[in-house]
Design an enzyme around this catalytic site. Structure first.
Site, PDB file in Angstrom:
ATOM      1  N   GLY A   1      47.754  41.056  38.884  1.00 56.60           N
ATOM      2  CA  GLY A   1      47.818  40.865  37.434  1.00 56.60           C
ATOM      3  C   GLY A   1      49.157  40.289  36.999  1.00 56.60           C
TER       4      GLY A   1
ATOM      5  N   ASP B   1      52.901  52.863  36.429  1.00 60.16           N
ATOM      6  CA  ASP B   1      52.229  52.637  37.714  1.00 60.16           C
ATOM      7  C   ASP B   1      52.203  53.895  38.586  1.00 60.16           C
ATOM      8  OD1 ASP B   1      51.701  50.019  37.103  1.00 60.16           O
ATOM      9  OD2 ASP B   1      53.514  49.259  38.058  1.00 60.16           O
TER      10      ASP B   1
HETATM   11  C1  S3P Z   1      54.419  44.860  35.695  1.00 63.04           C
HETATM   12  C2  S3P Z   1      54.182  45.465  34.490  1.00 63.04           C
HETATM   13  C3  S3P Z   1      53.212  46.561  34.310  1.00 63.04           C
HETATM   14  C4  S3P Z   1      52.847  47.206  35.631  1.00 63.04           C
HETATM   15  C5  S3P Z   1      52.553  46.199  36.693  1.00 63.04           C
HETATM   16  C6  S3P Z   1      53.754  45.305  36.939  1.00 63.04           C
HETATM   17  C7  S3P Z   1      55.377  43.754  35.768  1.00 63.04           C
HETATM   18  O1  S3P Z   1      52.036  46.044  33.736  1.00 63.04           O
HETATM   19  O2  S3P Z   1      51.729  48.051  35.465  1.00 63.04           O
HETATM   20  O3  S3P Z   1      52.208  46.841  37.904  1.00 63.04           O
HETATM   21  O4  S3P Z   1      55.806  43.392  36.869  1.00 63.04           O
HETATM   22  O5  S3P Z   1      55.719  43.219  34.701  1.00 63.04           O
HETATM   23  P1  S3P Z   1      51.870  45.918  32.123  1.00 63.04           P
HETATM   24  O6  S3P Z   1      52.921  45.039  31.664  1.00 63.04           O
HETATM   25  O7  S3P Z   1      50.506  45.344  31.953  1.00 63.04           O
HETATM   26  O8  S3P Z   1      51.965  47.328  31.636  1.00 63.04           O
END
Ligand code: S3P
Length: 442
Positions: free
Chosen positions: A100, A321
């Site tokens: 993601g 996380d």
């Molecule tokens: C992350 C932000 C978080 C986290 C993901 C990594 C990042 O997600 O859960 O594992 O590297 O910016 P969200 O920004 O959707 O909360």
């Protein structure tokens, strides 16, 4: 057709955790090192890079966009930065796997490019919400198409010109904030993002370390378009999110003494330590030297009787996380642990509230899932058969649960552990967890 191979963990009950060792490099910082190093002027040398599938997906995508990158070799990369305007069109869709972070940060970075990009991923990533980035990027003038339900594939067309916006994020998300800051580098004027709660600030720190003026005033972050990045050295600390499994494991084991070295201790990431300490965990920190704008230190943890707590809502984004691991700690605590204001957990690599509730119930724990959190009544963990639903952090959390269980814990669907923690089984085994992995047909 090739048969897809899955992985199952089988963990014998009890065991101890001992040793002093580092955990793999921070996933969030590894992604950013490749992205920012690629659009910097000159060479960037990275050390401590996480050679897991997610960060490797970012690296492969950058190569497909024309950036020359040597490595990784023992966590070292040499990136020949192409500058803000040197990326080239990829000749196929960029496959970002399970990641993601890659998809959301690339949306921002590619929104300002003069070529078409298409972003795709695995089944889990193709289900995750993308409008949280495409909506504000569209307001900046970007041209991004999603599937009708707001998921990938994303198709990013060249935009005639991006404009900075002043955006109040509806949810606490470092990925959204980072996507907007990256597109802000390509926008006219100032891009200002206000977050509803503190989220990880690695993008801001790394941009500043590479020479981009980033103004941070409380919850507001601003960048001005056109500022160039200067390549340099980036030291990626160990990932506190990976350390979290050992913090919980050593807390609930009957015998343990674990020291984790070179762990990133950025205050926007240490919610797990704060939460476990409030539950009674014995965690000592020896804060050391800061590597390239990111604080690091050694963490020592020993077993301690845990008690259930109400998790303060302001700690939720600082531990976002780590909740699968924290839920395992809650299952072993005396009394109830209550989490609220954490609806974001439902849109991670899996629905982490539903999947953890299912697994903990199978291990004999009373759980009460809610739309935005969960209530867990601490008890005695039994052995049993649970499913990780392809979510790396669920798999590793249940592996640690076996330390306090009274029978073996079998965890199906664990192949994605390599996205964030390659070598987890070997490291955990060396530390004393009776874990083995088995291939399955998935
Ligand atoms: C992350 C932000 C978080 C986290 C993901 C990594 C990042 O997600 O859960 O594992 O590297 O910016 P969200 O920004 O959707 O909360």
């Amino acid at each position: 057709m090739a048969l897809k191979v899955g992985r199952r963990f089988i963990v014998e009950p009890g065991g101890a955790l001992h040793g002093e060792f580092p955990v793999p490099g921070d996933k969030s910082i590894s992604h950013r090192s490749v992205m920012l190093g690629s659009i910097a002027e000159g060479e960037t040398r990275v050390e401590g890079f996480l050679e897991g599938d997610d960060a490797m997906a970012t690296l492969s995508a950058m190569r497909a966009l024309g950036v020359e990158i040597e490595g990784p070799e023992d966590g070292r990369l040499r990136i020949q930065g192409v500058g803000l305007h040197g990326l080239q069109a990829a000749d196929a869709p960029l496959d970002l796997g399970n990641s993601g972070t890659s998809m959301r940060l690339f949306s921002g970075l590619l929104a300002g490019q003069p070529f078409v990009s298409e972003l795709v991923g695995d089944a889990s990533l193709m289900r995750r919400p993308m409008r949280r980035v495409t909506d504000p990027l569209t307001r900046m003038g970007a041209r991004i198409g999603t599937a009708p339900n707001g998921t990938a594939p994303l198709r990013i067309e060249p935009a005639p010109g991006l404009r900075g916006i002043d955006y109040a994020m509806p949810m606490a998300s470092a990925q959204v904030k980072s996507a907007l800051l990256l597109s802000g580098l390509y926008a006219e004027g100032e891009t200002c993002v206000t977050e509803p709660a503190v989220t990880r600030d690695h993008t801001e720190r790394m941009l500043a370390a590479l020479g981009v003026p980033v103004a941070v005033e409380g919850p507001r972050v601003r960048v001005t378009g056109g500022a160039s990045l200067t390549g340099g050295g980036i030291a990626v600390p160990g990932d506190i999110s990976s350390a979290a499994f050992f913090l919980v494991g050593a807390s609930i084991a009957s015998q343990a003494s674990v020291t984790l070295t070179n762990v990133g201790l950025n205050p926007t990431r240490t919610g797990v330590i704060e939460i476990l300490r409030r539950m009674g965990a014995s965690i000592d920190i020896d804060a050391g030297h800061a590597g390239t704008g990111e604080p690091v230190g050694r963490i020592t943890v020993e077993p301690a009787p845990l008690r259930g707590i109400d998790i303060p809502p302001e700690l939720v984004p600082l531990a976002i996380d780590e909740f699968p691991a924290i839920f395992v700690a809650a299952a072993c605590a005396r009394g109830e642990t209550v989490l609220r204001g954490a609806e974001e957990l439902r849109v991670k690599e899996s629905d982490r509230i539903a999947v953890m509730a299912e697994g903990l119930a199978r291990l004999g724990i009373e759980v009460h899932p809610q739309p935005d959190g969960i209530r867990i009544v601490g008890g005695r963990l039994r052995g049993g058969h649970v499913r990780a639903h392809g979510d790396h952090r669920i798999a590793m959390s249940f592996a640690m649960a076996a330390l306090a269980a009274d029978g073996p814990v079998t965890i199906d669907d664990c192949a994605e552990v390599d996205t964030s923690f390659p070598g987890f089984v070997e490291l955990a085994h060396r530390a004393g967890l009776s874990i083995r992995a088995e291939e399955t047909s998935a």
